[in-house]
Design an enzyme around this catalytic site. Structure first.
Site, PDB file in Angstrom:
ATOM      1  CB  CYS A  13      -0.978  -0.070   1.273  1.00 18.66           C
ATOM      2  SG  CYS A  13      -1.644   1.630   1.437  1.00 18.66           S
ATOM      3  CB  CYS A  16       0.413   2.031   4.262  1.00 22.85           C
ATOM      4  SG  CYS A  16      -1.766   1.649   3.919  1.00 22.85           S
TER       5      CYS A  16
END
Length: 89
Positions: A13, A16
């Site tokens: 991700c 993230c």
């Protein structure tokens, strides 16, 4: 009162990775006033399902009374700090 910030993320991700330095800085500056629990959704799908996490990153701030705040997507430091204060950190 125990305050926990659950950080739901995945290694793949991109957003993230943007969120990580913000959380690391907060954790250092707040010096133990709250706990950080990192939850890799690929490894702990049961926990992600329990908290109904559908997008990443998701941050959930909770205290002894339950969930205080939920953030979806990259969240700015100021918003996280406000939620931590509301939770009693």
């Amino acid at each position: 009162m125990t305050v926990t910030l659950k950080d739901f993320y995945a290694d793949w991700c991109g957003p993230c990775k943007t969120q990580d330095p913000i959380l690391e800085e907060l954790e250092e500056d707040w010096d133990g006033r709250f706990e950080v629990e990192k939850v890799n959704v690929d490894e702990k799908q049961d926990v992600a399902n329990e908290y109904q996490v559908r997008s990443l990153p998701t941050l959930i701030i909770e205290n002894d009374d339950g969930v205080v705040e939920r953030f979806v997507g990259v969240t700015q430091r100021e918003n996280i700090e406000d939620a931590l204060e509301s939770a009693g950190a």
